[in-house]
Scaffold this motif. Structure first.
Motif, PDB file in Angstrom:
ATOM      1  N   PHE B  18       0.823  -1.214   0.000  1.00  0.00           N
ATOM      2  CA  PHE B  18       0.000   0.000   0.000  1.00  0.00           C
ATOM      3  C   PHE B  18       0.860   1.269   0.000  1.00  0.00           C
ATOM      4  CE2 PHE B  18      -3.266  -2.707   2.403  1.00  0.00           C
ATOM      5  CZ  PHE B  18      -3.859  -3.096   1.214  1.00  0.00           C
ATOM      6  N   GLY B  21       2.400   2.018  -3.578  1.00  0.00           N
ATOM      7  CA  GLY B  21       1.519   2.129  -4.742  1.00  0.00           C
ATOM      8  C   GLY B  21       1.311   0.812  -5.458  1.00  0.00           C
ATOM      9  N   ARG B  22       1.608  -0.302  -4.760  1.00  0.00           N
ATOM     10  CA  ARG B  22       1.443  -1.619  -5.399  1.00  0.00           C
ATOM     11  C   ARG B  22       0.235  -2.384  -4.870  1.00  0.00           C
ATOM     12  NH1 ARG B  22       6.415   0.989  -6.402  1.00  0.00           N
ATOM     13  NH2 ARG B  22       7.335   0.099  -8.273  1.00  0.00           N
ATOM     14  N   TYR B  25      -6.295  -2.749  -6.293  1.00  0.00           N
ATOM     15  CA  TYR B  25      -7.717  -2.487  -6.092  1.00  0.00           C
ATOM     16  C   TYR B  25      -8.452  -2.765  -7.407  1.00  0.00           C
ATOM     17  CZ  TYR B  25      -5.900  -0.116  -1.966  1.00  0.00           C
ATOM     18  OH  TYR B  25      -5.242   0.168  -0.785  1.00  0.00           O
ATOM     19  N   ASP B  27     -10.342  -1.130  -9.432  1.00  0.00           N
ATOM     20  CA  ASP B  27     -10.216  -0.201 -10.563  1.00  0.00           C
ATOM     21  C   ASP B  27      -8.800  -0.185 -11.144  1.00  0.00           C
ATOM     22  OD1 ASP B  27     -11.410   1.847 -12.291  1.00  0.00           O
ATOM     23  OD2 ASP B  27      -9.973   3.188 -11.330  1.00  0.00           O
ATOM     24  N   ASP B  28      -7.838  -0.771 -10.414  1.00  0.00           N
ATOM     25  CA  ASP B  28      -6.477  -0.852 -10.956  1.00  0.00           C
ATOM     26  C   ASP B  28      -6.373  -1.937 -12.025  1.00  0.00           C
ATOM     27  OD1 ASP B  28      -5.894   1.029  -9.022  1.00  0.00           O
ATOM     28  OD2 ASP B  28      -4.940  -0.402  -7.660  1.00  0.00           O
ATOM     29  N   GLU B 200     -12.364   4.356  -1.292  1.00  0.00           N
ATOM     30  CA  GLU B 200     -12.402   3.689  -2.607  1.00  0.00           C
ATOM     31  C   GLU B 200     -13.858   3.562  -3.042  1.00  0.00           C
ATOM     32  OE1 GLU B 200     -11.376  -0.598  -4.726  1.00  0.00           O
ATOM     33  OE2 GLU B 200     -12.255  -0.519  -2.742  1.00  0.00           O
ATOM     34  N   PRO B 201     -14.235   4.160  -4.160  1.00  0.00           N
ATOM     35  CA  PRO B 201     -15.606   3.960  -4.641  1.00  0.00           C
ATOM     36  C   PRO B 201     -15.815   2.506  -5.087  1.00  0.00           C
ATOM     37  CG  PRO B 201     -14.542   5.842  -5.719  1.00  0.00           C
ATOM     38  CD  PRO B 201     -13.471   5.080  -5.017  1.00  0.00           C
ATOM     39  N   VAL B 250      -9.379  -3.983  -1.064  1.00  0.00           N
ATOM     40  CA  VAL B 250     -10.609  -3.196  -1.031  1.00  0.00           C
ATOM     41  C   VAL B 250     -10.373  -2.006  -0.100  1.00  0.00           C
ATOM     42  CG1 VAL B 250     -13.039  -3.172  -0.357  1.00  0.00           C
ATOM     43  CG2 VAL B 250     -12.098  -5.145  -1.578  1.00  0.00           C
ATOM     44  N   GLY B 251     -10.675  -0.824  -0.621  1.00  0.00           N
ATOM     45  CA  GLY B 251     -10.338   0.416   0.088  1.00  0.00           C
ATOM     46  C   GLY B 251     -11.398   0.888   1.058  1.00  0.00           C
TER      47      GLY B 251
END
Lengths: 154, 785
Positions: B18, B21-22, B25, B27-28, B200-201, B250-251
């Protein structure tokens, strides 16, 4: 489509983009740098903060074209191999939970410490107004930034 | 203090990915050939759809398809179900109108799903959606819960917009006790509607494989197995073996990602319609505001009876709960079994009665949000107790102390169905009083007054029911599922361990906490434990994360599976050591023959299990065990929070000058993580009490539809918190744990509102916004002049 050139995490990139492409879209979709997140559509949450020429910027609020010729640093490029002192402090002080706001929070904190090496608690809290965290209640984020400040100025 | 086992504040395994940046999620992720979905949402609160013309949208550049409810109806797609049948006070099941993923004939809230546009890019899908022509015949909206029963009918299946009229307790006995009480204390309160706002949406990527006739769904879910079950069994009618659901990183969830929503359902269905084209959808924040399940939204009238000795004699609570336009998956149980059953709080109140009228309105569906029913219960109990103390002229801490259930009274049967197994409430109160320097408060108040400021202090002695839940109990109360949890512990031949757990983590740090537990139990290095979760293709059937259940239920399943590993290993070790099984002890990762120094490590035993050349007769090779754990009771975390505030009457700004929390979560595995959960919970509770409020206007338009209008707690709204713990271990699970994820959100609103109303000397409802507080201060000032 117009062409844009910028240096991202030390590497020069050139691409053709639609003029309406946001910097965050360019980073996530064109460059697959998915560490920069999108958490809102009104420039409030700060999950997308990156450094542009050393200053923290919400990359959802800037067109990729506007970064033409600039140097962009994302969370992926903050440190080589080891963790940056701010990243290390977030880990040590449990300054993150779900991790979604974390990249923006860390980049924002890096910018703060570059401008104010020894911020007070209230200065840190005020600076973080533009970064939402729904998990930590900010308590440990503030502690982490204080600790990073001490380590970096030691 | 151990350095990596139970009780150690180990830094988290999750953090490196986290922080760099790895994280991965939803959307990634992208799938080759994917198309993007966008939903046309209703701009009006309540209308009959006379016609939808999608032809121009279908012809727009880049558009792959445009679907409406009619298309789903043709394919036999079912309604999104509500999984808990609540029986009303006459024994009739709740009214359950259908909830179709795309509407068929009517829209019932702003944000309702009218059509789905699929295009090569998001921009093309959005452009095309503007070309869809919908002829709405607008109907009167139904906004406020208070007037919902007199409003326009939303569902033919639910006369008077009433989902159920439910009760718990003996009303006649309560009325009798109230009529005899020395003091009767009354209060009407609003528990304001909240929007969960995980950062996270929600997002989904659905892919149908024509070659395998099977589906794969990446989803921002707190419980992928339950999502799979609902999609297969209730909505799409496909075999459970034909759908794999993966919830990667999951955010945040806070309840809002428990449910099966319209969007992922439509994406999954559309991928098959489009012959296997992957379909990706990511919510914009505006859509999250409109269409994520909201939380709370209760109106309550409370009456408390108190005798001449200041002991509580009876409590009566009449509540109207707003369920929104449709029933989300667990909407019905939140204002009933997760609410009224907690109205005893930490106190001996001989008789309690609660009536709940749950109504439909033309607003977004309402379901569980961090705490789910228990914050509402705590707010009722802790506000009325504080008001009672003020009216009786007694110290609020001492009134609580006088009415606490005493340690020797456990197990304690409350008058509202639950049996508390264990608790010890006074030590938490004493510790909290000490930490906030309660005796120094009058002086601090005087100092504030000297500076023209108002100072207040407020208590919240909360209790919650976590570790949800014994299947037989919830089944008898109407739950459609069991609430056990599963775990699979797989020792590898070379001694490392994989743990497949049904408890999904979206910020809680399970990879760390569960590794600590397994490392401790099996005596293997912490680094050699790998936790796998969030993938129905890898993890046995599971029930997921909500109700602070992961460690109490999911962790107990892991312990059970570890016990099976240890027992099987004992047989193998006995053979290797040429000893009787009964003589072999297991400790710290080693099997030892009692009274000797002959031993084998669990790693050696695992190797023998997979290379069984010389092996005990009748024992299967392999060391891989699965366990299911069904809890015997709920767990009952409890504690005391005290908030101290200072109000500037000139500006109405409330500053939280101090906050102490003393919680009893039973045994604690990782204090650092537990404290983090407490901090985050308090922040959300402070958000509810001070800042957050979901508001619709009289037309049903969401007025708080962005972060410009919905006030999220920011770093400079909050203080640093003082957190401490007491410990009375849970008596019925192997770890003695109770759960900590929701406590802060449950305790905080009452503590803060008690402090603010103490400072103001007047009742106000949440949120205590700057404007509201300022108006009170101004009217007081004018009255004084």
């Amino acid at each position: 489509m117009p062409s844009v050139t910028m240096k991202v995490n030390g590497k020069e990139v050139t691409a053709e983009v639609e003029p309406r492409t946001l910097l965050v879209e360019f980073l996530r979709q064109n460059l697959a740098l998915t560490g920069t997140h999108v958490g809102c559509d009104t420039s409030q949450c700060g999950a997308c903060v990156v450094l542009v020429d050393g200053n923290s910027v919400k990359s959802c609020t800037m067109l990729a074209m506007q970064a033409d010729g600039d140097e962009v640093t994302t969370i992926e490029g903050l440190a080589n191999g080891d963790l940056h002192p701010v990243q290390a402090a977030f880990k040590e002080h449990h300054g993150l939970q779900c991790g979604f706001c974390t990249p923006g929070m860390v980049m924002s904190a890096v910018d703060l410490l570059s401008k104010n090496a020894k911020p007070s608690e209230s200065e840190i809290r005020h600076w973080l107004e533009g970064n939402f965290c729904r998990c930590t209640g900010y308590h440990n984020i503030v502690k982490a930034i204080q600790s990073a400040a001490e380590r970096m100025s030691a | 203090m151990p350095d990596s086992g139970i009780g150690a504040s180990v830094t988290r395994k999750e953090d490196k990915r986290f922080l760099t940046g790895r994280g991965r999620y939803t959307d990634d992720l992208n799938r080759p050939g994917q198309a993007i979905a966008y939903f046309l949402r209703s701009p009006v609160a309540h209308a009959v759809i006379k016609s939808i013309d999608t032809s121009a949208a279908e012809a727009a550049p880049g558009v792959v398809a445009v679907f409406t409810g009619k298309d789903m109806e043709t394919d036999g797609v079912g309604s999104l179900p509500c999984g808990w049948v609540v029986k009303d006070k006459h024994g009739e099941p709740h009214k359950a109108p259908p909830h179709f993923p795309l509407v068929r004939d009517k829209v019932r809230y702003v944000g309702d799903h009218v059509a789905m546009v699929i295009a090569e890019t998001l921009a093309q899908a959005k452009d095309a959606a503007e070309l869809i022509e919908v002829d709405y015949d607008e109907q009167p909206p139904v906004i406020d819960a208070a007037g919902a029963m007199q409003g326009a009918l939303l569902h033919d299946e639910a006369p008077s917009n009433l989902c159920y009229d439910w009760e718990l307790g003996d009303e006649a006995a309560v009325d009798d006790a109230l009529s005899k009480a020395a003091h009767v204390v009354k209060l009407d309160i609003v528990n304001n509607r909240l929007i969960p706002n995980a950062i996270e949406p929600r997002a989904a990527i659905a892919e149908f494989s024509p070659a395998h006739d099977s589906y794969e769904l990446f989803s921002t879910s707190q419980n992928p197995h339950l999502l799979k079950l609902i999609l297969c069994a209730f909505v799409l009618g496909i075999p459970e073996t034909k759908l794999r659901v993966i919830a990667p990183d999951v955010g945040g969830g806070f309840g809002s990602k428990i449910y099966c929503y319209a969007e992922e359902t439509a994406c999954l269905w559309a991928s098959k319609r489009l012959n296997g084209r992957p379909i990706k959808w990511t919510a914009e924040r505006s859509e999250s505001f409109l269409a994520d399940a909201h939380g709370r939204d209760h109106l309550s009238s409370i009456t408390l009876g108190v005798d001449a000795d200041n002991k509580f004699t009876a409590l009566k609570v009449l509540t109207t709960a707003n369920l929104g336009a449709y029933l989300s998956n667990f909407a019905t149980c939140i204002p009933t079994y997760l609410y009224a059953t907690l109205l005893a709080g930490q106190y001996i109140t001989p008789v309690i009665y609660c009536n709940v009228k749950a109504v439909f309105t033309s607003t977004a569906p309402v379901d569980a949000y961090r705490g789910a029913g228990r914050p509402e219960a705590t707010y009722v109990v802790e506000r009325i107790v504080e008001v009672a103390a003020r009216q009786l002229g007694v110290d609020p801490a001492e009134l609580r102390r006088k009415n606490f259930i005493q340690p020797d009274q456990f197990p304690y049967q409350t008058p509202v169905a639950l049996t508390y197994d264990v608790g010890d409430y006074e030590p938490a109160l004493d510790q909290a009083l000490k930490m906030i320097d309660y005796s120094g408060f009058p002086q601090r108040r005087a100092e504030s007054e000297a500076r023209g400021k108002l100072r207040g202090i407020g208590f919240s002695a909360y209790i919650e029911a976590c570790g949800i839940a014994p299947s037989a109990v919830v089944g008898a109360l109407g739950a459609g599922v069991g609430l056990w949890e599963s775990a699979q512990v797989r020792m590898k031949a070379t001694g490392s361990v994989m743990v497949m757990t049904g408890s999904h983590a979206h910020g809680q740090g399970h990879e760390t906490t569960f590794s600590q537990v397994v490392s401790d139990y099996l005596g293997i290095p912490y680094e050699h434990v790998e936790i796998v979760h969030g993938d129905t293709g890898q993890v046995p059937m599971a029930m997921g994360t909500y109700g602070s259940r992961s460690l109490a239920v999911g962790g107990s399943a892991i312990i059970k599976a570890c016990d099976k590993i240890i027992e099987k290993g004992r047989k193998i070790a006995a053979h290797m050591l040429e000893a009787d099984v009964g003589d072999v002890e297991f400790k710290d990762g080693n099997y030892t023959v009692s009274g000797t120094d002959r031993s084998k490590s669990i790693g050696e035993v695992a190797f023998a299990a997979y290379v069984p050349h010389d092996y005990p007769e009748g024992v299967e090779p392999g060391l891989d065990e699965t366990a299911f754990y069904d809890p015997l009771n709920f767990t009952y975390p409890a504690g005391v929070h005290i908030a101290e505030v200072e109000i500037d009457p000139d500006t109405g700004v409330t500053t939280i000058v101090d906050w102490v929390a003393v919680d009893d979560f039973g045994k604690v595995i990782n204090p650092m993580i537990v404290e983090g959960q407490v901090h985050g919970g308090i922040a959300q509770g402070v958000g509810q009490a001070l800042l957050e409020n979901c508001a619709y206007d009289e037309n049903g338009q969401l007025m708080t539809g962005s972060y410009m209008d919905y006030t999220m707690p920011r770093a400079d709204n909050l203080p640093s918190f003082k957190v401490d713990m007491t410990e009375s271990p849970c008596t019925h699970n192997p770890l003695g744990v109770k759960g900590c994820g929701e406590a802060g959100a449950i305790a905080a609103p009452a503590a803060l509102m008690n402090a603010i109303t103490d400072a103001l000397g007047q009742e106000i409802d949440m949120p205590a916004s700057t404007e509201k507080v300022w108006r009170v201060c101004q009217s007081r000032r004018m009255a004084a002049e």
